[in-house]
Structures are given as structure tokens and as C-alpha cells.
Design a protein around this motif. Structure first.
Motif, PDB file in Angstrom:
ATOM      1  N   PHE A 116      26.042  14.259  -9.419  1.00 29.92           N
ATOM      2  CA  PHE A 116      27.252  13.841 -10.115  1.00 29.92           C
ATOM      3  C   PHE A 116      27.706  12.483  -9.601  1.00 29.92           C
ATOM      4  N   THR A 117      26.923  11.485  -9.890  1.00 29.13           N
ATOM      5  CA  THR A 117      27.239  10.122  -9.484  1.00 29.13           C
ATOM      6  C   THR A 117      27.247   9.203 -10.697  1.00 29.13           C
ATOM      7  N   PHE A 118      28.020   8.145 -10.596  1.00 29.88           N
ATOM      8  CA  PHE A 118      28.041   7.146 -11.658  1.00 29.88           C
ATOM      9  C   PHE A 118      28.504   5.822 -11.073  1.00 29.88           C
ATOM     10  N   ARG A 119      28.150   4.758 -11.747  1.00 31.51           N
ATOM     11  CA  ARG A 119      28.600   3.425 -11.369  1.00 31.51           C
ATOM     12  C   ARG A 119      29.630   2.956 -12.388  1.00 31.51           C
ATOM     13  N   ALA A 262      16.432  10.309 -16.791  1.00 28.23           N
ATOM     14  CA  ALA A 262      16.810   8.908 -16.576  1.00 28.23           C
ATOM     15  C   ALA A 262      18.034   8.775 -15.685  1.00 28.23           C
ATOM     16  N   HIS A 263      18.754   9.879 -15.466  1.00 29.36           N
ATOM     17  CA  HIS A 263      19.900   9.841 -14.551  1.00 29.36           C
ATOM     18  C   HIS A 263      19.385   9.500 -13.156  1.00 29.36           C
ATOM     19  N   ARG A 264      19.943   8.481 -12.532  1.00 26.73           N
ATOM     20  CA  ARG A 264      19.364   7.907 -11.312  1.00 26.73           C
ATOM     21  C   ARG A 264      19.122   8.915 -10.199  1.00 26.73           C
ATOM     22  N   PRO A 265      20.032   9.831  -9.890  1.00 23.65           N
ATOM     23  CA  PRO A 265      19.767  10.741  -8.767  1.00 23.65           C
ATOM     24  C   PRO A 265      18.686  11.783  -9.042  1.00 23.65           C
ATOM     25  N   VAL A 266      18.218  11.928 -10.290  1.00 21.06           N
ATOM     26  CA  VAL A 266      17.246  12.970 -10.598  1.00 21.06           C
ATOM     27  C   VAL A 266      15.847  12.557 -10.153  1.00 21.06           C
ATOM     28  N   ILE A 267      15.286  11.513 -10.785  1.00 20.78           N
ATOM     29  CA  ILE A 267      13.938  11.048 -10.441  1.00 20.78           C
ATOM     30  C   ILE A 267      13.937   9.554 -10.132  1.00 20.78           C
ATOM     31  N   ARG A 268      14.675   8.793 -10.919  1.00 19.80           N
ATOM     32  CA  ARG A 268      14.579   7.332 -10.878  1.00 19.80           C
ATOM     33  C   ARG A 268      14.843   6.758  -9.494  1.00 19.80           C
ATOM     34  N   LYS A 269      15.742   7.364  -8.743  1.00 21.97           N
ATOM     35  CA  LYS A 269      16.108   6.846  -7.427  1.00 21.97           C
ATOM     36  C   LYS A 269      15.038   7.110  -6.378  1.00 21.97           C
TER      37      LYS A 269
END
Length: 667
Positions: A116-119, A262-269
Motif C-alpha cells: 500500500f504505497t504510492f507517490r 505493474a504496482h511497484r512493490p509487487v514485482i517492478r521494485k
């Protein structure tokens, strides 16, 4: 599929009524025509027009930004490159809209924890997205023409079925209509970047939000259409009767899964290479499934759907084709006139720091092309087929230089540096140190900053962020300046060994400063926050009490290195010497000429203090104090580093109305 006939065409509906056995002039005929006209209007005419309005509005916005850039470019040429004084209105817009986060003071840093993060986007981004969402909400919820249920021949006495079907159709039309924008914003070679000059980070921000919007619209379409069929009791029948129907839920699941991954904390990060592979494969599968879902309906109402899908695919194919063209032109000797047929890179690691340097030798025909297009602050995507055949990785261009090979022939080199983390850099460090391998280049990319138009430039870097900043430093110091220019570099590092990354660029910059022509002043302040393996000089308490950034001048007038407020003499440099050296091509083994402090001493001692200052401080930098005391409203501030570092510099720069530009580590 029937092409060229709009579903809301009265003539087409009347023809359909005649084929259905309805006699003109009867009540049944009129009810049939009105029902189908209302269906065509509610389901297709309103959302189709709205879709073209969104596409047209997006095009006008891009052209407006491009026109503004053109006006600024012509105005700059008219001033012969001289800087223009910023107006109060420009300062207010930058401080309140274009550079200000929508929520709080953090833009680069994330809010929340875990998944549950966002910029927080900038306010200018929120304004654009607000109008985009509004352009979707209005046609989705308004302008409905609801017939008397008793006269509705498609759904007699069933208002719920009619309204749910209209809503389902509208959401699907709006979702497909925005696929061209979604794909246009996904490419490295997007015409949007060429026209507007926006950064890839900004492009990806809009790409992600439009992707989420499309996925939400597709989800609403699936929910509303399911409710419609369940109400009629035909859900199971549609699964087995119509071959296009099962493809819809499959495409919907793919779109939702794309957004989730595509949500960054899932795989992309954590596994960017895996994310890219999964993302591309899912997009190809989803678009193919969507295409057949629409195409197999064989309806005139799907004519615009197919056009939009083909346009989206065309944008994707255009980006891939340009990537391939860039790769071939820049990485291969297409004229076959030299022994070196393609670009070759050498991988080296700096001692005692987790940083690699990749030096790419270009084939001769490509060299002139690279010399003309490589620019300060750019980055390239490197393909290394011996490691990963289908994946490229972005690397900041540190320097473009010309060297000589063993036969005395001049060759062009592009130098890149990167920290060693997971993925490609770990493989290079483990298996390719001091080895050469084919490296193909796709680039350059990145914002073309008009950095030469500023006379007061501040460059801030944290850690490996110096790679981007060095390119700007290399570009802003001119060999033959026509007016005075002040360049200030502030670099925060954990250990003094990190300076080996910058030593060669600093030497080249020094060589361009002509003694006696004090038009350019370069000031470099390095802040060392940790203790490295090189033993630094032991200073007594009196020496440590010296303030920051004091100039240290030897009796001869030559500038020397200042460390912790104290001048380092030649003996100090010798005391600091160890076997921890920076890489120096052409030298075998380690000797005093390669010593890091010795090379820094030569750099600082070659020019009067009015032209070149190098200060090394063993403490944290007070960014707020530096900016508030030295930066003015006419200064340009460039920053590259961690998220916390960027937010700190942005907020401080906005307080003094400086022009602020940043390059984040991630997008």
C-alpha cells in the motif's frame, strides 16, 4: 465486419427494421426504430464522440506544449543564448503548480508501507489527470436517453436491463478509445517526448494512470454486462452460443493482472527484468484477445473499436522499429569499412567500491553520429546479447571521449558507470570483470536541458547519482566560453574512494579551463559521510574547527585540496596514498601516478583559485543552508540521487525560486 456504417445511422436502423418485417407507419415499427436509435445513441454515439474528444484533447495538449517549447527556443536564439530573467508569475507557477507535490512535501519518496504505497504526483500532473478523469466520468454517467420501458422492443418493461447494457457498452467504448494514448505513452521513442520534451519519468506516470483508468473501465464493463445477462437469465447461454463472449472475461483478467503486477512493490521494485518480460507478454496476449473479442462480433458498432486497437498496435510497432533502427545505426559498421563491425564494451570495477565502469568502443561510421546526438544528461539502453538476448538496461552516460587505439587510430568511446546490485550488474561483476563483450546501444534518451543558457548552475549528486551529474558538468563547461559562468557541484558520498568515479571527468573539465581567462568558475564540494578504506589525514581539533568551503591557497597562488576545512599539502596526499586506486587505462599495476589523492592534487593545483575549487568535507552536507545562502532565483539546480535527497533539494530550491530539474533513480 461491416465497415463505414455508424450504428446510430437512422437509415441503417430503418433498413434493419424493414428486414425484420416491421411495416413503416405502424406502432411496432416506430417502437423498434426508437429503441434502436436510443440504444445506438446511449451505447455508442455518446462514448464514441467522447473518445474522439479525449484523443483530440490529448493531441491539442501535446501540440500546445510543443508550441510553447518552440517559442522558448526561438526566444533563446534571439537572445543569443543569454539567460532571461524569470518573472514573478513564472516563480509562482513553478512553486505552486509545476514543481509542487500534490500532497505534502514528498514527490520522489513513497507514502505508505508494503503493497500500500504510492507517490504523490506533482500538481500539474493532477490537473491533467483531473480533466482526463472528468472527460471519462461525464460521458459515463450523463447524456442518457431512456425510453418508456413499455415501448422498448429490446428489453420490454425492463429498465434495469436497458440501463446496465448502456453503461456496459459506454465503459467498453471509453476503455478501447484510450488504448492509443496508453500505447503512445509507453514507448521510449514516443513522439510525445520529441514534441513536449517531457522526461521518461513523467511519461511513465501518465502511462500508469491511464492504464489504471482503462483497467477500471474494462472492469466496469465486465461487471455491468454480467449484471445485464444475469438479469435476463442468459449468462450461461452467451458462454456457449457466442465465440466472442468468453474472450471478454479472459482479456479483462489479463488487464487487471497487468495493473496489479505493474504496482511497484509487487514485482517492478524487486525484479525489474521479470516485470518487463511478464508485462510485455501479458500486454501482447491481452491486446490479441481483445482484438478477437471485438472482431468476432462482426458488428458495425465495432468499427471504431478496431481502428483504435490497430492504432495502438501501430504505435507499439513504431517504437520497436525505431529502437531497432537506432541499434543498427549506432552499434554496427553498416558501411563495412572497418575491422570493428560492431560496438564492443569493456567492464571494469573500481577498487573498494561497488561500482562498475563500462567503456563502449564505437565502430567508426557510428562515431560521428554519436558525437552529434549524444548530449549532456542523456542515457542509453545497453543490449548485451551474451548475457540477455532480448533485454536492455538503462545506463547514464558519464562521458563521451576520443582516444587512440594501439595502431594510433582515433576511436570514440562512451563511458557508463553503475552501482552493483541485483540483475545485470551482478552478472557483469561476477563474470565479466576486465573482459570485453559485444554491447549494442539504443539511445540517447533523456531530457535535453538547455543548461548553457544559465550562468549560475548548481549540480547536486548523492552516491552513484554523480553519473548523470558528471555528464551535465562535462557539457556545461565550454572550451571557448563567451560569457562568465559559475558552476557549483555538491556531491554527497559515503567514502572518499567514490571520487574515483569522477576523476577522469574532473581532469577533462580542468583541461578546458584556460589560465588567465577567468570566465568560468567551477566549485566542487564533496561531503564524505562515512569512513572508507583509504586512510585520510589525521587532523587535530584546531584544524577540524575550520568552517565549510573555505578557500585554501598555497603561497604560489595555486589551489590545493581542502579536506575538513584544512589544506592538504603534498605530504598529506602521500600520507593518504594506499593501494586503493582508481582505474586508469593504459597503466599496468598500481603506482603513485594512479593514486587517488595525487590525481586530485594535480587537478586542484593547476589553476588559480578563482577558476577551480575542490573542497572535501568529512561530514553531512547541509543542503538547506547551501541552497538558501548560495542559490538565487536566476540559478538552475540539477539533482540526481536518492528519493529523500531529491525531495530535500526540490523543497529548498522552490523556496528561493530557482529553476529545478531532477533525475530520479527509478520510475
Amino acid at each position: 465486419m461491416t465497415n463505414g456504417v455508424r450504428p446510430w445511422s437512422t437509415a441503417g436502423i430503418e433498413k434493419k427494421a424493414a428486414k425484420g418485417g416491421y411495416k413503416k407507419g405502424t406502432i411496432e415499427y416506430d417502437n423498434f426504430v426508437q429503441t434502436n436509435l436510443a440504444k445506438a445513441y446511449n451505447s455508442f454515439k455518446v462514448p464514441t464522440i467522447a473518445g474522439y474528444v479525449i484523443l483530440g484533447g490529448f493531441g491539442l495538449l501535446v501540440l500546445a506544449v510543443g508550441l510553447y517549447r518552440l517559442i522558448c527556443f526561438l526566444a533563446n536564439r534571439r537572445r543569443n543564448g543569454l539567460p532571461s530573467k524569470k518573472t514573478k508569475l513564472e516563480n509562482v507557477i513553478q512553486k505552486s503548480v509545476t514543481k509542487k507535490p500534490f500532497v505534502g512535501e514528498r514527490h520522489a519518496q513513497e507514502y505508505g508501507k508494503g503493497l500500500f504505497t504510492f507517490r504523490s504526483p506533482l500538481r500539474i500532473h493532477v490537473i491533467v489527470l483531473f480533466f482526463l478523469f472528468l472527460a471519462n466520468i461525464i460521458p459515463l454517467t450523463a447524456f442518457y436517453q431512456i425510453l418508456d420501458p413499455a415501448k422498448n422492443t429490446s428489453w420490454p418493461n425492463n429498465r434495469y436491463a436497458a440501463q446496465s447494457r448502456y453503461f456496459a457498452d459506454r465503459s467498453s467504448v471509453l476503455a478501447v478509445a484510450q488504448l492509443p494514448i496508453l500505447f503512445l505513452l509507453s514507448g521510449r521513442n514516443s513522439p510525445v517526448v520529441f514534441v513536449t520534451g517531457c522526461s521518461f519519468n513523467t511519461l511513465m506516470l501518465y502511462h500508469r494512470w491511464i492504464g489504471r483508468l482503462v483497467a477500471v473501465l474494462a472492469l466496469l464493463h465486465g461487471i455491468a454486462y454480467t449484471a445485464y445477462l444475469v438479469n435476463l437469465g442468459k449468462y450461461t447461454q452467451y458462454w456457449w452460443k457466442y465465440n466472442w463472449f468468453p474472450l471478454g472475461p479472459v482479456a479483462l483478467i489479463m488487464f487487471v493482472f497487468i495493473i496489479f503486477t505493474a504496482h511497484r512493490p509487487v514485482i517492478r521494485k524487486y525484479a525489474y527484468d521479470v516485470f518487463i518480460a511478464v508485462h510485455v507478454l501479458l500486454v501482447i496476449a491481452a491486446i490479441a484477445t481483445l482484438h478477437w473479442h471485438v472482431y468476432l462480433m462482426d458488428s458495425a458498432s465495432c468499427h471504431d473499436f478496431i481502428i483504435w486497437i490497430y492504432v495502438a498496435i501501430a504505435f507499439w510497432a513504431f517504437d520497436r522499429a525505431v529502437r531497432l533502427l537506432r541499434l543498427v545505426l549506432f552499434s554496427f559498421d553498416v558501411r563495412l569499412k572497418t575491422k570493428q563491425r560492431w560496438s564492443v564494451g569493456k567492464v571494469e570495477r573500481f577498487d573498494n567500491i561497488n561500482v562498475l565502469r563500462i567503456t563502449v568502443d564505437l565502430p567508426a561510421p557510428s562515431s560521428a553520429l554519436h558525437t552529434s546526438v549524444a548530449y549532456a544528461g542523456s542515457h542509453f539502453y545497453l543490449y548485451m546479447p551474451q548475457i540477455q538476448a532480448l533485454t536492455s538496461h538503462p545506463f547514464s552516460l558519464v562521458q563521451h571521449r576520443i582516444t587512440q587505439d594501439e595502431q594510433g587510430q582515433c576511436k570514440d568511446q562512451l563511458v557508463f558507470c553503475a552501482s552493483i546490485h541485483k540483475g545485470i550488474t551482478r552478472v557483469l561483476n561476477a563474470k565479466w570483470q576486465n573482459k570485453t563483450l559485444p554491447i549494442f546501444l539504443d539511445g540517447p534518451y533523456g531530457v535535453r536541458h538547455n543548461i548553457l543558457s544559465f550562468d549560475d548552475v548548481f549540480l547536486f549528486a548523492a552516491g552513484i547519482g554523480i553519473t548523470h551529474i558528471l555528464s551535465l558538468l562535462d557539457g556545461v563547461v565550454e572550451p571557448n566560453p563567451t560569457r562568465s559562468k559559475n558552476v557549483h557541484l555538491v556531491w554527497c558520498i559515503r567514502s572518499i574512494e567514490m571520487m574515483a568515479v569522477a576523476i577522469e571527468v574532473l581532469e577533462d573539465v580542468k583541461a578546458r579551463l584556460k589560465v588567465g581567462e577567468a570566465l568560468q568558475h567551477v566549485s566542487i564540494s564533496v561531503f564524505v559521510t562515512g569512513q572508507g578504506t583509504i586512510p585520510l589525514p589525521v587532523l587535530d581539533n584546531e584544524k577540524r574547527s575550520s568552517p565549510l568551503d573555505e578557500k585554501a591557497v598555497t603561497p604560489s597562488g595555486d589551489m590545493t585540496i581542502t579536506y575538513a576545512g584544512t589544506t592538504l599539502t603534498s605530504n598529506d596526499a602521500i600520507m593518504a596514498k594506499s593501494n586503493n586506486t582508481c582505474i586508469h587505462e593504459g597503466k599496468e599495476g598500481l603506482n603513485s601516478e594512479n593514486d587517488l589523492f595525487a590525481r586530485l592534487q594535480r587537478i586542484a593545483g593547476s589553476h588559480p583559485s578563482s577558476q577551480f575549487e575542490l573542497t572535501i568535507n568529512q561530514r553531512r552536507a547541509d543542503i538547506q543552508q547551501i541552497i538558501s545562502e548560495q542559490v538565487t532565483g536566476q540559478s538552475a539546480v540539477f539533482a540526481c540521487g536518492s528519493d529523500v535527497f531529491l525531495d530535500q533539494i526540490r523543497n529548498a530550491s522552490l523556496q528561493v525560486d530557482a529553476s529545478y530539474f531532477e533525475e530520479p533513480f527509478s520510475w
